[in-house]
Scaffold this motif. Structure first.
Motif, mmCIF file in Angstrom:
data_model
loop_
_atom_site.group_PDB
_atom_site.id
_atom_site.type_symbol
_atom_site.label_atom_id
_atom_site.label_comp_id
_atom_site.label_asym_id
_atom_site.label_seq_id
_atom_site.Cartn_x
_atom_site.Cartn_y
_atom_site.Cartn_z
ATOM 1 N N ALA B 514 79.879 77.089 65.402
ATOM 2 C CA ALA B 514 79.467 75.716 65.704
ATOM 3 C C ALA B 514 77.991 75.537 65.400
ATOM 4 C CB ALA B 514 79.770 75.403 67.164
ATOM 5 N N THR B 515 77.193 76.547 65.800
ATOM 6 C CA THR B 515 75.753 76.455 65.564
ATOM 7 C C THR B 515 75.466 76.406 64.070
ATOM 8 O OG1 THR B 515 75.367 77.747 67.537
ATOM 9 C CG2 THR B 515 73.557 77.589 65.989
ATOM 10 N N LEU B 516 76.102 77.292 63.326
ATOM 11 C CA LEU B 516 75.822 77.371 61.902
ATOM 12 C C LEU B 516 76.272 76.092 61.206
ATOM 13 C CD1 LEU B 516 76.744 81.076 61.082
ATOM 14 C CD2 LEU B 516 74.520 80.093 61.667
ATOM 15 N N ASP B 517 77.491 75.649 61.558
ATOM 16 C CA ASP B 517 78.014 74.454 60.895
ATOM 17 C C ASP B 517 77.135 73.252 61.188
ATOM 18 O OD1 ASP B 517 79.993 75.918 59.821
ATOM 19 O OD2 ASP B 517 81.551 75.312 61.252
ATOM 20 N N VAL B 528 74.295 82.045 54.512
ATOM 21 C CA VAL B 528 74.017 82.466 55.887
ATOM 22 C C VAL B 528 75.251 83.081 56.507
ATOM 23 C CG1 VAL B 528 73.467 81.613 58.190
ATOM 24 C CG2 VAL B 528 72.141 80.833 56.221
ATOM 25 N N LYS B 529 76.381 82.431 56.294
ATOM 26 C CA LYS B 529 77.613 82.955 56.887
ATOM 27 C C LYS B 529 77.944 84.320 56.325
ATOM 28 C CE LYS B 529 80.069 79.009 58.669
ATOM 29 N NZ LYS B 529 81.235 78.124 58.590
ATOM 30 N N ALA B 530 77.760 84.460 55.033
ATOM 31 C CA ALA B 530 78.041 85.749 54.404
ATOM 32 C C ALA B 530 77.129 86.817 54.974
ATOM 33 C CB ALA B 530 77.852 85.641 52.890
ATOM 34 N N CYS B 531 75.868 86.435 55.166
ATOM 35 C CA CYS B 531 74.882 87.357 55.705
ATOM 36 C C CYS B 531 75.282 87.809 57.105
ATOM 37 C CB CYS B 531 73.525 86.651 55.788
ATOM 38 S SG CYS B 531 72.331 87.330 54.673
ATOM 39 N N TYR B 532 75.643 86.799 57.940
ATOM 40 C CA TYR B 532 76.056 87.117 59.306
ATOM 41 C C TYR B 532 77.271 88.031 59.312
ATOM 42 C CZ TYR B 532 73.077 84.399 62.399
ATOM 43 O OH TYR B 532 72.029 83.960 63.122
ATOM 44 N N ALA B 533 78.241 87.658 58.487
ATOM 45 C CA ALA B 533 79.485 88.427 58.453
ATOM 46 C C ALA B 533 79.176 89.874 58.076
ATOM 47 C CB ALA B 533 80.447 87.807 57.443
ATOM 48 N N HIS B 534 78.282 90.033 57.122
ATOM 49 C CA HIS B 534 77.938 91.377 56.673
ATOM 50 C C HIS B 534 77.295 92.171 57.806
ATOM 51 C CE1 HIS B 534 76.598 94.598 54.062
ATOM 52 N NE2 HIS B 534 75.386 94.461 54.601
ATOM 53 N N SER B 535 76.324 91.550 58.466
ATOM 54 C CA SER B 535 75.613 92.269 59.524
ATOM 55 C C SER B 535 76.534 92.591 60.684
ATOM 56 C CB SER B 535 74.428 91.435 60.023
ATOM 57 O OG SER B 535 73.410 91.452 59.056
ATOM 58 N N TYR B 542 69.955 91.851 60.279
ATOM 59 C CA TYR B 542 70.180 90.621 59.544
ATOM 60 C C TYR B 542 68.834 89.983 59.269
ATOM 61 C CZ TYR B 542 71.235 85.579 59.309
ATOM 62 O OH TYR B 542 71.292 84.256 58.967
ATOM 63 N N ALA B 543 68.666 89.476 58.083
ATOM 64 C CA ALA B 543 67.437 88.753 57.766
ATOM 65 C C ALA B 543 67.778 87.703 56.734
ATOM 66 C CB ALA B 543 66.375 89.693 57.223
ATOM 67 N N CYS B 544 67.381 86.486 57.008
ATOM 68 C CA CYS B 544 67.772 85.422 56.088
ATOM 69 C C CYS B 544 66.797 84.260 56.232
ATOM 70 C CB CYS B 544 69.190 84.970 56.436
ATOM 71 S SG CYS B 544 69.963 84.102 55.092
ATOM 72 N N ARG B 545 66.502 83.640 55.129
ATOM 73 C CA ARG B 545 65.684 82.431 55.160
ATOM 74 C C ARG B 545 66.570 81.276 54.770
ATOM 75 N NH1 ARG B 545 59.722 82.947 52.669
ATOM 76 N NH2 ARG B 545 58.914 84.462 54.148
ATOM 77 N N HIS B 546 66.540 80.271 55.596
ATOM 78 C CA HIS B 546 67.367 79.117 55.261
ATOM 79 C C HIS B 546 66.824 77.906 55.975
ATOM 80 C CE1 HIS B 546 69.295 79.198 59.211
ATOM 81 N NE2 HIS B 546 69.264 80.496 59.094
ATOM 82 N N ARG B 547 67.401 76.775 55.677
ATOM 83 C CA ARG B 547 66.969 75.543 56.328
ATOM 84 C C ARG B 547 67.842 75.311 57.546
ATOM 85 N NH1 ARG B 547 67.328 72.897 50.635
ATOM 86 N NH2 ARG B 547 68.554 74.805 50.525
ATOM 87 N N LEU B 548 67.206 74.908 58.637
ATOM 88 C CA LEU B 548 67.938 74.692 59.883
ATOM 89 C C LEU B 548 67.597 73.295 60.376
ATOM 90 C CD1 LEU B 548 69.772 76.139 61.907
ATOM 91 C CD2 LEU B 548 67.719 76.840 63.142
ATOM 92 N N ARG B 549 68.648 72.612 60.806
ATOM 93 C CA ARG B 549 68.464 71.231 61.234
ATOM 94 C C ARG B 549 67.795 71.194 62.589
ATOM 95 N NH1 ARG B 549 71.626 65.886 61.339
ATOM 96 N NH2 ARG B 549 71.761 66.006 63.598
ATOM 97 N N TRP B 557 62.574 74.993 57.299
ATOM 98 C CA TRP B 557 62.807 76.343 56.815
ATOM 99 C C TRP B 557 62.595 77.319 57.963
ATOM 100 C CZ3 TRP B 557 64.839 78.309 52.512
ATOM 101 C CH2 TRP B 557 64.999 77.423 51.433
ATOM 102 N N VAL B 558 63.536 78.196 58.163
ATOM 103 C CA VAL B 558 63.380 79.206 59.210
ATOM 104 C C VAL B 558 63.664 80.570 58.612
ATOM 105 C CG1 VAL B 558 64.002 77.680 61.102
ATOM 106 C CG2 VAL B 558 65.784 78.983 59.957
ATOM 107 N N GLU B 559 63.059 81.544 59.227
ATOM 108 C CA GLU B 559 63.395 82.915 58.857
ATOM 109 C C GLU B 559 64.036 83.532 60.074
ATOM 110 O OE1 GLU B 559 60.632 85.207 56.725
ATOM 111 O OE2 GLU B 559 61.397 87.107 57.480
ATOM 112 N N THR B 560 65.267 83.910 59.922
ATOM 113 C CA THR B 560 66.003 84.469 61.053
ATOM 114 C C THR B 560 66.189 85.958 60.821
ATOM 115 O OG1 THR B 560 67.171 82.399 61.272
ATOM 116 C CG2 THR B 560 68.106 84.276 62.405
#
Lengths: 213, 831
Positions: B514-517, B528-535, B542-549, B557-560
């Protein structure tokens, strides 16, 4: 047209340009002297004539603008700048410092001649004012120390009586000094003497002054 | 009934008297002369004669007491309260007093021995139960002459039996033979009854003594045991006699039964009592017959005679062993309790119902240094001086309320300590009520909870610190279950997202999904989902840069980054996630890059300006000279007269200066001549990858999607890597810049490589407006862009051509452009 008591100094690092300008200006009857560098110009003795300085902005030793800024306004004749590519800030700066004109190469004959004429005219007026002042100073220098004391009082508009009281001398003595001063300064009237004193920066001792300032 | 004996006696009496008188007179006569003078030898004979005479007289006189007196005696006998009798040596009655016969209602004759039988006639009057005993005794006495003395019942004439005492003495003749018997029979009925009563009483007493459930004994005045009752005997397993013969250390034998620990005191106390006569009372252990010691409470009182001297000691031993055991147990439990109260690591106190302290345990005193008196105020109330001043008023209120209402008392405060410090203490008190519910006593306990409190405080402080740390960290913190489900989000993250974690529940999706969607930018979601699934699958960080609402709908832009937290067994128990808002950073970098770019452009422009200035200067100088000279020439020629010589000189200068200008121009052309750099076999795909990485941020910033279609296994081509990079970079930038006016979603930049007949073919396609005039695109200094030299494509083409390839532009205006170039692989293709 032009006579021999006017001279144009050309400072440009490019010999071709120096030759070109001097050829053109000589064809207009001016006496021309050319210099390759600003230092060369500053170092050489120059004839004491009404003059104009044509200065290239880009010089090998120092920029023309820098040279202008370094010299006091009295130390050089009015300047006409010439540059391969002019820009507004340098133009403004040069004009502020008293440049006569700022011309872009290649320079049109009429523009160059007009600028030179203007500059030499200005120089002539300046030279005249300076010689008048020199004369006044010469006359001023002939005053005795006592007359030096009396002059400020007179031009400050003090009555003879007041001036006498100020200096602790008789009114007759003041009267005598005043006459002598008028003579020596070759002033035909008190207002003229006041104007002379003003040009000589003689300090006014009292606010109560006769005539207009 | 005067017997012959009496007569003989009378005669003898008379003769004796006479002889005696004679002898007496003779004696006196003999004595007299002797007494006149001092004649020593003789008087003894005279004395003897006199004495014999007197004796004879006396004897005869006595014998003469006469038969006359017999009658007198009989009267006396007959009138005595009792019965008299006499019998011959065979037991036949020679006399029975009349009162006896009256009493019996029998005749004397029938009372004697019955003829032809061993029995006696008095059998009929003696109680049958007594007869055999009495008869046996009488026979014995008759035979032996022993004194006869029996008690037995005799039947009165009216048939009533009464107790009598029958006594008889034998009379012997001068040969010592029994001459007869004289006896009396005295009624002892009352005595008998009294005796019986006494006996009964004694029996009862004995019974009492024996049966009383206590050990009774008597001691002689010197302490020697003289009686034990049965219980005592049974207890000791010995009788008093068993202790030894009298006066042979019975007391010592008894002392041997006293417990060794007690014997000294028993001896001392007993000795003291025996000496002073004071009563004795002591508890000691006494050995039972079976060897077991039991506690006895022993008391003894002296019995004194009228004079006050001690006759004997009466003593009693009461078995108090069971009681002692109980008491012992009680005492033990009491001392246990006391010890418990004193040693329990708590301060215990009691107070009266009104709150007046009544006791404190030792520990209370040890810990606080305050005694009962110290905690009691002058008015008897609880003094609070040992409580920290900050808590006194509250404590006073609480205590007053409890004492008034009976509510349990509970307080936490800083309590004073012996050393003057204060420590956190928890005090609780409960009232003890009697059966009527009235408060009898307050029982309180104070426990030092300082360490606990301070530890808790530290813990709380630490927790608060950590909490604040997490909550105020300038980062968004998130904790997730091992399956990735978020379980905690810090204030910063909640504020960023604008909703609470709980609001995700009940949506039918997992919290994570829900959070990701809801939050992740659509373009980044798949990654992001692929990254999460992998971790989550591998446990790798896990490390990923993406845009978050953000809550306001703006994408940042966030770095998670997330790392698993593992337990000791290495099992992931939690994911700790930190999410940094790098929007500012990204934007800053973008701005920086833009600034750099514009700086680069500016410097490019500046260098262009410089170049042009330099060119202008170089060209202007001769031009200026030419202009001046030609004008001068013109003036020399138009003068009156014309100055031809000067004009010639001037014209020559003009020619010279013009040549000089031409030389300048050719020098500039020489300046622009290009020379190729070092070439090495390179993989074009790698170069494209490198450039894509270089441009990644720019691509993201311009929101362009790069679609790579790179043919694998392309042969290497000999090329100047830097130059070709420049070409790819230039073409990609051109493509991206061409798409600035295109809607964001449609900005796709395609890069394709494939082998072709002329070597490798690289195509870069944009979705921009395309080229309006393909031919002019390659002209130097031609540009449709606001900035730039307009040299890009021209340079690119010259680079490509220098490598032996060709660069071409395809695609019509309005539907995107494709710039393609080829690079020969060097095999078969001529450079």
């Amino acid at each position: 047209m032009s006579n021999g008591d006017e001279i144009v100094f050309v400072v440009d690092d490019d010999a071709r340009v120096r030759l070109g300008f001097s050829e053109l200006l000589e064809s207009w009857g001016w006496r021309v002297e050319t210099f390759a560098t600003a230092a060369d110009y500053a170092a050489r003795a120059r004839p004491d004539l009404a003059a104009c300085l044509i200065l290239d902005v880009r010089l090998p030793d120092i920029s023309g603008l820098e040279f202008q800024a370094q010299q006091s306004a009295d130390a050089h004749p009015p300047i006409v700048f010439v540059t391969g590519h002019g820009d507004i800030p340098s133009t403004v700066r040069a004009m502020r410092l008293g440049a006569v004109d700022f011309l872009t190469k290649p320079v049109g004959e009429s523009a160059l001649v007009a600028a030179v004429r203007d500059a030499i005219g200005r120089d002539r007026l300046r030279r005249q004012a300076r010689s008048e002042r020199d004369e006044l100073e010469r006359r001023f220098a002939t005053l005795t120390p006592r007359e030096h004391d009396v002059l400020p009082l007179v031009v400050s508009g003090l009555l003879n009586k007041q001036a006498a009281a100020e200096l602790g001398v008789s009114q007759v003595t003041i009267e005598m000094h005043r006459r002598r001063i008028m003579q020596k300064m070759q002033a035909s009237s008190l207002p003229e003497l006041v104007r002379m004193a003003e040009r000589l920066h003689v300090p006014v001792r009292h606010s109560r002054r006769s005539g207009h300032s | 009934m005067i017997s012959a004996y009496a007569r003989r006696r009378a005669v003898f009496m008379f003769a004796g008297c006479a002889l005696g008188a004679i002898l007496a007179v003779a004696g006196v006569v003999l004595l007299l002369p002797a007494m006149d003078g001092p004649r020593a030898p003789v008087p003894w004979a005279a004395f003897l004669v006199l004495a014999a005479g007197l004796v004879l007289v006396a004897a005869a006189g006595a014998m003469a007491v006469p038969d006359a007196e017999a009658a007198q005696a009989r009267r006396i006998i007959e009138s005595m309260p009792g019965h008299a009798w006499s019998a011959d040596p065979n037991g036949r009655f020679t006399y029975v007093s009349a009162s006896a016969l009256r009493f019996l209602g029998e005749r004397a004759e029938v009372l004697g021995p019955e003829p032809d039988s061993d029995e006696f006639g008095w059998r009929r009057v003696v109680h049958p139960d007594d007869y055999d005993r009495v008869a046996a005794r009488w026979r014995h006495c008759l035979a032996t002459g022993d004194r006869y003395d029996t008690e037995h019942r005799i039947r009165r004439a009216d048939g009533v039996y009464q107790w009598f005492r029958n006594s008889g003495l034998p009379i012997r003749d001068r040969h010592g033979r029994i001459a007869g018997w004289y006896g009396t029979t005295i009624e002892i009925e009352e005595q008998k009854q009294a005796e019986a009563a006494l006996l009964e009483r004694e029996r009862e007493l004995t019974h009492l003594v024996e049966m009383v459930p206590s050990h009774l004994w008597r001691l002689a005045p010197d302490g020697e045991p003289i009686f034990f009752n049965r219980r005592m005997t049974e207890y000791l397993g010995r009788t008093v006699e068993d202790l030894g013969e009298p006066r042979t250390g019975r007391l010592e034998a008894l002392m041997a039964a006293v417990h060794p620990d007690d014997v000294a005191e028993v001896r001392a106390r007993l000795a003291a009592s025996l000496g002073s006569g004071d009563s004795f009372a002591l508890r000691y252990r006494l050995r039972r017959g079976d060897g077991a010691f039991r506690w006895m409470s022993s008391r003894a009182e002296a019995m004194r005679d009228r004079e006050g001297s001690i006759v004997q000691w009466y003593g009693l031993c009461h078995d108090i062993d069971d009681q002692m055991q109980v008491e012992d147990a009680l005492r033990h439990s009491e001392s246990q309790l006391r010890r418990l109260i004193d040693t329990v690591p708590a301060m215990i106190w009691t107070a009266a119902p009104n709150g007046t302290p009544t006791s404190v345990n030792r520990r209370f005193n040890e810990v606080t240094g305050a005694s009962l008196g110290d905690i009691t105020a002058a008015d008897g109330s609880l003094s609070l001086s040992f409580i920290h001043p900050d808590f006194r008023s509250e404590t006073a209120r609480t205590a007053a309320r409890s004492f008034a209402t009976g509510e349990p008392y509970h307080m936490r405060y800083l309590q004073g300590r012996r050393d003057g410090s204060h420590r956190w203490t928890e005090t609780r008190a409960e009232p003890f009520r009697d059966e009527n519910g009235a408060i009898r006593q307050w029982y309180g306990v104070s426990v030092d909870i300082h360490d606990l409190v301070t530890a808790q405080e530290r813990l709380r402080e630490r927790e608060r610190f950590l909490w604040q740390l997490v909550e105020t960290l300038p980062a968004m913190v998130d904790c997730a279950a091992p399956d990735g489900e978020p379980v905690y989000r810090s204030q910063q993250l909640r504020a960023f997202l604008g909703y609470e974690l709980e609001q995700l529940d009940g949506t039918g999706k997992s919290r994570l999904a829900a959070t990701l969607d809801a939050g992740v930018h659509a373009n980044d979601l798949a990654m992001v989902k692929a990254c999460y699934a992998h971790s989550l699958a591998t446990g790798e960080p896990y490390a990923c840069r993406h845009r978050l609402r953000r809550f306001d709908g703006e994408y940042h832009w966030v770095e998670t980054r997330a790392a698993p937290m593992r337990n000791l067994d290495g099992v992931i128990v939690q994911w700790n996630v930190i999410c940094l808002d790098i929007d500012g950073e990204v934007r800053t970098r973008e701005m920086l890059r833009a600034a750099q770019e514009s700086l680069a452009r500016a410097s490019q422009a500046a260098s262009m300006a410089e170049l042009s200035a330099s060119i202008a200067h170089e060209v202007n100088q001769p031009l200026a000279a030419i202009v001046a000279n030609s004008q001068a020439c013109h003036r020399w020629l138009s003068g009156e007269p014309p100055n031809v010589e000067r004009a010639k000189v001037t014209a020559a200068r003009i020619t010279r200066d013009a040549n000089s200008a031409a030389e300048v121009v050719s020098r500039i052309r020489a300046l622009f001549r290009r020379t190729p750099g070092e070439r090495a076999p390179e993989n074009i795909n790698r170069i494209i990858d490198e450039v894509c990485r270089l441009l990644a941020e720019e691509v993201a910033a311009k929101e362009v999607r790069v679609r790579l279609e790179l043919a694998p296994d392309l042969p290497c081509a000999p090329l100047d890597r830097v130059q070709i990079q420049q070409v790819v970079l230039n073409l990609m930038r051109n493509g991206m810049e061409a798409m600035e006016g295109v809607p964001k979603g449609e900005r796709v930049l395609g890069i394709r490589t494939r082998p072709g007949p002329d070597g490798i073919r690289v195509e870069i396609c944009d979705a921009g407006a395309g080229f309006a005039d393909i031919e002019r695109a390659f002209e130097p200094f031609f540009t449709t862009k606001r900035s730039g030299m307009g040299m890009g494509l021209a340079i690119c083409r010259s680079i490509v051509e220098a490598h032996g390839g060709r660069l071409s532009i395809e695609g019509a205006a309005g539907c995107g452009a494709t710039v393609a170039f080829t690079l020969p692989t060097g095999e078969g293709d001529a450079p």
